[in-house]
Design an enzyme around this catalytic site. Structure first.
Site, PDB file in Angstrom:
ATOM      1  N   ASP A  82       5.887   0.324  12.216  1.00 35.81           N
ATOM      2  CA  ASP A  82       4.593  -0.277  11.896  1.00 35.81           C
ATOM      3  C   ASP A  82       4.487  -1.708  12.393  1.00 35.81           C
ATOM      4  O   ASP A  82       3.384  -2.243  12.496  1.00 35.81           O
ATOM      5  CB  ASP A  82       4.348  -0.261  10.384  1.00 35.81           C
ATOM      6  CG  ASP A  82       4.170   1.162   9.882  1.00 35.81           C
ATOM      7  OD1 ASP A  82       4.214   1.369   8.663  1.00 35.81           O
ATOM      8  OD2 ASP A  82       4.016   2.057  10.724  1.00 35.81           O
ATOM      9  N   LYS A 101       0.856  -1.211   0.000  1.00 36.22           N
ATOM     10  CA  LYS A 101       0.000   0.000   0.000  1.00 36.22           C
ATOM     11  C   LYS A 101       0.881   1.246   0.000  1.00 36.22           C
ATOM     12  O   LYS A 101       0.613   2.205  -0.722  1.00 36.22           O
ATOM     13  CB  LYS A 101      -0.891  -0.054   1.219  1.00 36.22           C
ATOM     14  CG  LYS A 101      -1.147   1.284   1.909  1.00 36.22           C
ATOM     15  CD  LYS A 101      -2.028   1.188   3.088  1.00 36.22           C
ATOM     16  CE  LYS A 101      -1.315   1.489   4.375  1.00 36.22           C
ATOM     17  NZ  LYS A 101      -1.068   2.905   4.650  1.00 36.22           N
ATOM     18  N   ARG A 111      -7.896  -0.441   5.977  1.00 36.66           N
ATOM     19  CA  ARG A 111      -7.124   0.626   5.313  1.00 36.66           C
ATOM     20  C   ARG A 111      -5.876   0.042   4.670  1.00 36.66           C
ATOM     21  O   ARG A 111      -5.386   0.549   3.675  1.00 36.66           O
ATOM     22  CB  ARG A 111      -6.685   1.683   6.326  1.00 36.66           C
ATOM     23  CG  ARG A 111      -7.811   2.469   6.938  1.00 36.66           C
ATOM     24  CD  ARG A 111      -7.290   3.678   7.667  1.00 36.66           C
ATOM     25  NE  ARG A 111      -6.557   4.552   6.763  1.00 36.66           N
ATOM     26  CZ  ARG A 111      -6.429   5.869   6.958  1.00 36.66           C
ATOM     27  NH1 ARG A 111      -6.959   6.420   8.036  1.00 36.66           N
ATOM     28  NH2 ARG A 111      -5.775   6.619   6.117  1.00 36.66           N
TER      29      ARG A 111
HETATM   30  C1  EPZ Z   1       5.245   6.719   6.468  1.00 34.92           C
HETATM   31  O1  EPZ Z   1       4.550   7.765   7.111  1.00 34.92           O
HETATM   32  C2  EPZ Z   1       4.272   5.558   6.384  1.00 34.92           C
HETATM   33  N1  EPZ Z   1       3.118   5.989   5.570  1.00 34.92           N
HETATM   34  C3  EPZ Z   1       3.830   5.171   7.796  1.00 34.92           C
HETATM   35  O2  EPZ Z   1       2.979   4.040   7.675  1.00 34.92           O
HETATM   36  C4  EPZ Z   1       5.062   4.774   8.593  1.00 34.92           C
HETATM   37  O3  EPZ Z   1       4.671   4.474   9.913  1.00 34.92           O
HETATM   38  C5  EPZ Z   1       6.060   5.953   8.600  1.00 34.92           C
HETATM   39  O4  EPZ Z   1       6.384   6.318   7.250  1.00 34.92           O
HETATM   40  C6  EPZ Z   1       7.346   5.629   9.327  1.00 34.92           C
HETATM   41  O5  EPZ Z   1       7.964   4.556   8.706  1.00 34.92           O
HETATM   42  C7  EPZ Z   1       3.233   6.025   4.230  1.00 34.92           C
HETATM   43  O6  EPZ Z   1       4.273   5.717   3.668  1.00 34.92           O
HETATM   44  C8  EPZ Z   1       2.009   6.437   3.473  1.00 34.92           C
HETATM   45  P1  EPZ Z   1       7.450  10.013   8.416  1.00 34.92           P
HETATM   46  P2  EPZ Z   1       5.157   9.251   7.104  1.00 34.92           P
HETATM   47  O7  EPZ Z   1       7.285  11.273   7.637  1.00 34.92           O
HETATM   48  O8  EPZ Z   1       5.951   9.479   5.868  1.00 34.92           O
HETATM   49  C9  EPZ Z   1       8.069  13.364  11.669  1.00 34.92           C
HETATM   50  C10 EPZ Z   1       0.955   2.870   7.877  1.00 34.92           C
HETATM   51  O9  EPZ Z   1       0.519   2.234   8.841  1.00 34.92           O
HETATM   52  N2  EPZ Z   1       7.807  14.326  10.588  1.00 34.92           N
HETATM   53  O10 EPZ Z   1       8.556   9.087   8.079  1.00 34.92           O
HETATM   54  O11 EPZ Z   1       4.059  10.187   7.420  1.00 34.92           O
HETATM   55  C11 EPZ Z   1       6.815  12.582  12.039  1.00 34.92           C
HETATM   56  O12 EPZ Z   1       6.050  13.311  12.971  1.00 34.92           O
HETATM   57  C12 EPZ Z   1       1.610   4.215   8.090  1.00 34.92           C
HETATM   58  O13 EPZ Z   1       0.927   2.461   6.693  1.00 34.92           O
HETATM   59  C13 EPZ Z   1       7.914  15.689  10.865  1.00 34.92           C
HETATM   60  O14 EPZ Z   1       8.197  16.081  11.986  1.00 34.92           O
HETATM   61  O15 EPZ Z   1       6.134   9.177   8.335  1.00 34.92           O
HETATM   62  C14 EPZ Z   1       7.375  11.319  12.646  1.00 34.92           C
HETATM   63  O16 EPZ Z   1       7.730  11.567  13.988  1.00 34.92           O
HETATM   64  C15 EPZ Z   1       1.459   4.666   9.536  1.00 34.92           C
HETATM   65  N3  EPZ Z   1       7.671  16.570   9.861  1.00 34.92           N
HETATM   66  C16 EPZ Z   1       8.664  11.100  11.835  1.00 34.92           C
HETATM   67  O17 EPZ Z   1       8.964  12.343  11.200  1.00 34.92           O
HETATM   68  C17 EPZ Z   1       7.357  16.163   8.580  1.00 34.92           C
HETATM   69  O18 EPZ Z   1       7.175  17.011   7.689  1.00 34.92           O
HETATM   70  C18 EPZ Z   1       8.513  10.016  10.769  1.00 34.92           C
HETATM   71  O19 EPZ Z   1       7.455  10.411   9.960  1.00 34.92           O
HETATM   72  C19 EPZ Z   1       7.249  14.765   8.330  1.00 34.92           C
HETATM   73  C20 EPZ Z   1       7.491  13.870   9.342  1.00 34.92           C
END
Ligand code: EPZ
Length: 428
Positions: free
Chosen positions: A308, A24, A400
């Site tokens: 995850d 996904k 989802r």
């Molecule tokens: C991706 O989310 C995945 N989603 C998530 O999977 C996964 O848990 C996550 O990466 C971590 O591996 C998709 O790929 C669609 P991040 P993402 O940006 O990209 C902080 C699932 O169950 N951050 O890597 O949103 C954030 O708060 C989902 O399929 C900022 O501060 O995660 C977090 O603490 C859940 N500012 C950390 O970085 C930003 O602009 C990692 O977030 C972006 C992120």
């Protein structure tokens, strides 16, 4: 739709074969990527999950067309005629932020509602905004909408404060049509990032270094539509690893298991007392010792232990003999599932970003509620482990990210009944 519940009868060992479907989290950026060149695309091996349909509804709103033929998804972006994403669609899925980069670079503007936080954390998008500004986009925030404008994005050197997966993906897409070279430092290294780079290269983009912590993109004037196969879902695969180890008597074979994406979780699985027998052609047989050992897990960006999978591993750790510790280093609120597991009889103590799991504990059925996608999957597994019946509310969250999971588990001898609110039950 709101209000689905699963009635899960537990305690029965499972046997048979289950197949890992497409990832996904590779499909979601790929859908945004189809805005970079007008025309007809084909994405093969696409899972029919709610998150994919949410993003397809957004693509349709923008003027795109799509249709499934089995798991092959045909998309036509020739008639894209809008650049604004409505709040009621964007608010359903955080990954809607992925349209910001491709719309801005291909259409010169984008109106994307700020995706709200979710159960697992605030999840800001400041890295996405900052990176696009560095590529010379003008971004304003108006009534909760990010409004991006850019005649032509210009390549820049971008250093991410954290290797954010979707921020890396957004900036790769934005810079693929920018003028000049972009360097993304401290980039995410997830397999889904590498997949997106493969898709962009197949479309004619000039990208190198994906999978490492620095990615180099030289902008092109034009890209072309593509046909590409989605990689297997490593988080679904990790979920099935634990499914296979719920009981020592289980005999589960997993098809399309991406061993190469799961090195760290497999190491931890074996340390706990699990075992994997490779059968060739991407098939593995899951085994496990009678006694399970406790673990210490620290979640980290790829190739570290994936956040995850920590809720999923926690379920089996309730059966390990001793005290396990999980440190969640990515999201500030990813232990809500633990309170639900305790309702089944688990002994999990939460201290801020640390979960302390004492085992083994006998689990018995009880009503529980999914708080997010992976929490829901964890509670479904716990229901299969627990005696008697577990009722999982808000089970639509599981859908989802997992296609027909109850049906696929019932084929292994599980017993999960799916009920919609329309069947008249009162959700708690
Ligand atoms: C991706 O989310 C995945 N989603 C998530 O999977 C996964 O848990 C996550 O990466 C971590 O591996 C998709 O790929 C669609 P991040 P993402 O940006 O990209 C902080 C699932 O169950 N951050 O890597 O949103 C954030 O708060 C989902 O399929 C900022 O501060 O995660 C977090 O603490 C859940 N500012 C950390 O970085 C930003 O602009 C990692 O977030 C972006 C992120």
């Amino acid at each position: 739709m709101e209000g689905r519940r699963y009635l899960i009868r537990g305690g029965t060992p499972l046997r048979g074969e289950i197949e890992v479907l497409g990832a996904k989290n590779a499909v979601l950026p790929a859908l945004a990527c189809t805005l970079l060149a007008k025309g007809e695309y084909c994405l093969k091996n696409v899972p029919k999950v709610r998150d994919v349909f949410c993003m397809l509804r957004i693509l349709s709103h923008l003027g795109g067309e799509y249709q499934f033929e089995g798991s092959n998804l045909f998309i036509d972006t020739s008639s894209i005629c809008r650049v604004d994403i409505p709040y009621e669609l964007a608010s359903q899925i955080r990954a809607s932020i992925l349209f910001l980069g491709s719309l801005t670079t291909a259409y010169g503007e984008a109106v994307v509602p700020l995706p709200g936080g979710c159960a697992i954390g605030k999840r800001p998008v400041n890295f996405h905004e900052k990176g696009l500004r560095e590529l010379s986009a003008e971004i304003t925030l108006d009534h909760g909408n990010l409004i991006a404008k850019a005649k032509k994005l210009k390549g820049a050197e971008i250093v991410l404060d954290f290797p954010s997966v979707t921020a890396t993906e957004n900036l790769m897409m934005a810079s693929s049509l920018a003028e000049g070279e972009t360097i993304i430092k401290n980039a995410a290294r997830e397999p889904e990032v590498v997949f997106l780079a493969e898709m962009l290269k197949a479309m004619g983009a000039d990208i190198r270094g994906a999978g490492e912590d620095t990615i180099y993109i030289r902008g092109k004037k034009k890209l072309k539509p593509v046909k590409i196969e989605i990689i297997p879902d490593r988080i679904e695969a990790g979920t099935f690893l634990i499914l296979g180890a719920l009981f020592p008597e289980n005999e589960i074979v997993i098809k399309n298991f991406p061993l190469e994406y799961l090195e760290t979780p497999i190491k931890k699985f074996i340390e706990m007392g699990g075992n994997i027998k490779t059968l060739g052609k991407g098939k593995i047989k899951v085994q496990r010792a009678k006694r399970l050992s406790p673990l210490e897990i620290n979640t980290a960006p790829y190739p570290g232990f994936p956040t995850d999978l920590q809720p999923i591993f926690a379920v089996l750790l309730t059966q390990a003999e001793g005290v396990s510790v999980i440190r969640e280093n990515l999201f500030e609120n990813r232990f809500l599932y633990a309170l639900e597991l305790n309702r089944l009889g688990a002994k999990i103590h939460i201290e801020d970003r640390i979960a302390i799991i004492s085992g083994p504990t006998k689990l018995t059925g009880s009503p529980v509620k999914a708080t997010d996608l992976r929490a829901g999957a964890a509670l479904l597994l716990a229901g299969l482990l627990a005696e008697n019946t577990t009722t999982l509310y808000s089970a639509e969250l599981v859908e989802r990210g997992y296609e027909n999971l109850p049906e696929r588990i019932n084929k292994l001898g599980g017993s999960i009944i799916v009920e919609d609110k329309s069947s008249g039950y009162e959700s708690n």
